[in-house]
Design a protein around this motif. Structure first.
Motif, PDB file in Angstrom:
ATOM      1  N   SER A   1      23.521  16.937 -19.680  1.00  0.00           N
ATOM      2  CA  SER A   1      22.755  18.119 -20.066  1.00  0.00           C
ATOM      3  C   SER A   1      22.372  18.072 -21.544  1.00  0.00           C
ATOM      4  CB  SER A   1      23.581  19.373 -19.764  1.00  0.00           C
ATOM      5  OG  SER A   1      22.939  20.516 -20.223  1.00  0.00           O
ATOM      6  N   ALA A   2      23.307  17.685 -22.387  1.00  0.00           N
ATOM      7  CA  ALA A   2      23.041  17.611 -23.825  1.00  0.00           C
ATOM      8  C   ALA A   2      21.973  16.561 -24.137  1.00  0.00           C
ATOM      9  CB  ALA A   2      24.329  17.303 -24.582  1.00  0.00           C
ATOM     10  N   VAL A   3      22.051  15.420 -23.474  1.00  0.00           N
ATOM     11  CA  VAL A   3      21.057  14.364 -23.687  1.00  0.00           C
ATOM     12  C   VAL A   3      19.686  14.833 -23.224  1.00  0.00           C
ATOM     13  CG1 VAL A   3      20.333  12.062 -22.931  1.00  0.00           C
ATOM     14  CG2 VAL A   3      22.698  12.464 -23.652  1.00  0.00           C
ATOM     15  N   GLU A   4      19.620  15.479 -22.065  1.00  0.00           N
ATOM     16  CA  GLU A   4      18.335  15.966 -21.546  1.00  0.00           C
ATOM     17  C   GLU A   4      17.704  16.984 -22.498  1.00  0.00           C
ATOM     18  OE1 GLU A   4      15.094  15.919 -19.244  1.00  0.00           O
ATOM     19  OE2 GLU A   4      16.814  14.591 -19.008  1.00  0.00           O
ATOM     20  N   ARG A   5      18.507  17.918 -23.020  1.00  0.00           N
ATOM     21  CA  ARG A   5      17.991  18.904 -23.983  1.00  0.00           C
ATOM     22  C   ARG A   5      17.452  18.233 -25.236  1.00  0.00           C
ATOM     23  NH1 ARG A   5      22.477  21.742 -22.672  1.00  0.00           N
ATOM     24  NH2 ARG A   5      23.522  21.091 -24.574  1.00  0.00           N
ATOM     25  N   GLU A   6      18.182  17.252 -25.740  1.00  0.00           N
ATOM     26  CA  GLU A   6      17.744  16.550 -26.952  1.00  0.00           C
ATOM     27  C   GLU A   6      16.476  15.751 -26.699  1.00  0.00           C
ATOM     28  OE1 GLU A   6      17.748  15.262 -30.989  1.00  0.00           O
ATOM     29  OE2 GLU A   6      18.517  17.006 -29.912  1.00  0.00           O
ATOM     30  N   LEU A   7      16.372  15.111 -25.548  1.00  0.00           N
ATOM     31  CA  LEU A   7      15.149  14.375 -25.220  1.00  0.00           C
ATOM     32  C   LEU A   7      13.942  15.310 -25.166  1.00  0.00           C
ATOM     33  CD1 LEU A   7      16.435  11.908 -22.506  1.00  0.00           C
ATOM     34  CD2 LEU A   7      15.498  11.311 -24.743  1.00  0.00           C
ATOM     35  N   LYS A   8      14.098  16.451 -24.506  1.00  0.00           N
ATOM     36  CA  LYS A   8      12.997  17.415 -24.430  1.00  0.00           C
ATOM     37  C   LYS A   8      12.606  17.916 -25.813  1.00  0.00           C
ATOM     38  CE  LYS A   8      13.797  18.962 -19.731  1.00  0.00           C
ATOM     39  NZ  LYS A   8      14.219  20.042 -18.854  1.00  0.00           N
ATOM     40  N   ARG A   9      13.591  18.177 -26.662  1.00  0.00           N
ATOM     41  CA  ARG A   9      13.316  18.646 -28.023  1.00  0.00           C
ATOM     42  C   ARG A   9      12.529  17.592 -28.789  1.00  0.00           C
ATOM     43  NH1 ARG A   9      14.884  18.266 -33.215  1.00  0.00           N
ATOM     44  NH2 ARG A   9      16.362  16.603 -32.817  1.00  0.00           N
ATOM     45  N   ARG A  10      12.961  16.357 -28.715  1.00  0.00           N
ATOM     46  CA  ARG A  10      12.273  15.297 -29.457  1.00  0.00           C
ATOM     47  C   ARG A  10      10.890  15.010 -28.895  1.00  0.00           C
ATOM     48  NH1 ARG A  10      16.434  10.856 -31.764  1.00  0.00           N
ATOM     49  NH2 ARG A  10      18.061  12.296 -32.425  1.00  0.00           N
ATOM     50  N   GLU A  11      10.739  15.103 -27.579  1.00  0.00           N
ATOM     51  CA  GLU A  11       9.420  14.883 -26.975  1.00  0.00           C
ATOM     52  C   GLU A  11       8.442  15.973 -27.408  1.00  0.00           C
ATOM     53  OE1 GLU A  11      11.017  12.521 -23.009  1.00  0.00           O
ATOM     54  OE2 GLU A  11      10.668  14.678 -22.910  1.00  0.00           O
ATOM     55  N   ARG A  12       8.919  17.199 -27.623  1.00  0.00           N
ATOM     56  CA  ARG A  12       8.055  18.282 -28.077  1.00  0.00           C
ATOM     57  C   ARG A  12       7.553  18.049 -29.488  1.00  0.00           C
ATOM     58  NH1 ARG A  12      11.903  21.852 -26.206  1.00  0.00           N
ATOM     59  NH2 ARG A  12      12.560  22.231 -28.328  1.00  0.00           N
ATOM     60  N   ILE A  13       8.407  17.518 -30.371  1.00  0.00           N
ATOM     61  CA  ILE A  13       8.028  17.377 -31.775  1.00  0.00           C
ATOM     62  C   ILE A  13       7.396  16.033 -32.097  1.00  0.00           C
ATOM     63  CG2 ILE A  13       9.790  19.008 -32.519  1.00  0.00           C
ATOM     64  CD1 ILE A  13      11.469  16.647 -33.493  1.00  0.00           C
ATOM     65  N   LYS A  14       7.425  15.102 -31.147  1.00  0.00           N
ATOM     66  CA  LYS A  14       6.859  13.777 -31.397  1.00  0.00           C
ATOM     67  C   LYS A  14       5.355  13.885 -31.537  1.00  0.00           C
ATOM     68  CE  LYS A  14       6.602   9.174 -29.464  1.00  0.00           C
ATOM     69  NZ  LYS A  14       6.920   8.315 -28.329  1.00  0.00           N
ATOM     70  N   PRO A  15       4.808  13.311 -32.616  1.00  0.00           N
ATOM     71  CA  PRO A  15       3.343  13.377 -32.795  1.00  0.00           C
ATOM     72  C   PRO A  15       2.621  12.640 -31.665  1.00  0.00           C
ATOM     73  CG  PRO A  15       4.411  12.321 -34.696  1.00  0.00           C
ATOM     74  CD  PRO A  15       5.464  12.576 -33.660  1.00  0.00           C
ATOM     75  N   LYS A  16       1.525  13.206 -31.233  1.00  0.00           N
ATOM     76  CA  LYS A  16       0.718  12.595 -30.164  1.00  0.00           C
ATOM     77  C   LYS A  16      -0.113  11.454 -30.756  1.00  0.00           C
ATOM     78  CE  LYS A  16       1.419  15.903 -27.017  1.00  0.00           C
ATOM     79  NZ  LYS A  16       2.801  16.005 -26.734  1.00  0.00           N
ATOM     80  N   PRO A  17      -0.200  10.332 -30.030  1.00  0.00           N
ATOM     81  CA  PRO A  17      -1.043   9.222 -30.539  1.00  0.00           C
ATOM     82  C   PRO A  17      -2.520   9.625 -30.495  1.00  0.00           C
ATOM     83  CG  PRO A  17      -0.115   8.671 -28.377  1.00  0.00           C
ATOM     84  CD  PRO A  17       0.458  10.012 -28.790  1.00  0.00           C
ATOM     85  N   ASP A  18      -3.282   9.133 -31.474  1.00  0.00           N
ATOM     86  CA  ASP A  18      -4.727   9.470 -31.545  1.00  0.00           C
ATOM     87  C   ASP A  18      -5.528   8.715 -30.540  1.00  0.00           C
ATOM     88  OD1 ASP A  18      -4.367  11.312 -33.572  1.00  0.00           O
ATOM     89  OD2 ASP A  18      -4.513   9.766 -35.119  1.00  0.00           O
TER      90      ASP A  18
END
Length: 70
Positions: A53-70
Motif C-alpha cells: 500500500s505504501a509503495v502504491e501511494r508513493e508511485l501515484k504521488r510521483r506519477e502525478r508530479i512527474k513532468p510530462k514529456p513534450d
C-alpha cells in the motif's frame, strides 16, 4: 489389485501464484524502520500489505508530479 489409480486434483497443489516471479524482491531498510512500521500496523494487518500500500501511494504521488514529456 487396483488398476488405473488417478487423482482428480491437479498435480500442483497449494496457493495459486499471483505475482510474476520477476517481480519478487528482497528489500533492506534502515535500522529501526521495521520496528516503526510494526508499531503503527493495525491489529492483524500483514506487514506485506502495509508495504504494498505504501509503495502504491508513493508511485501515484510521483506519477502525478512527474513532468510530462513534450
Amino acid at each position: 489389485m487396483t488398476a488405473g489409480l488417478a487423482s482428480d486434483t491437479p498435480r500442483r497443489m497449494g496457493r495459486k501464484q499471483i505475482n510474476d516471479p520477476d517481480e519478487a524482491m528482497t528489500a533492506r531498510f534502515a535500522a529501526g524502520t521495521l520496528a516503526r512500521i510494526k508499531a503503527v500496523l493495525m491489529p492483524k494487518e500483514p506487514l506485506a500489505a502495509f508495504l504494498r500500500s505504501a509503495v502504491e501511494r508513493e508511485l501515484k504521488r510521483r506519477e502525478r508530479i512527474k513532468p510530462k514529456p513534450d
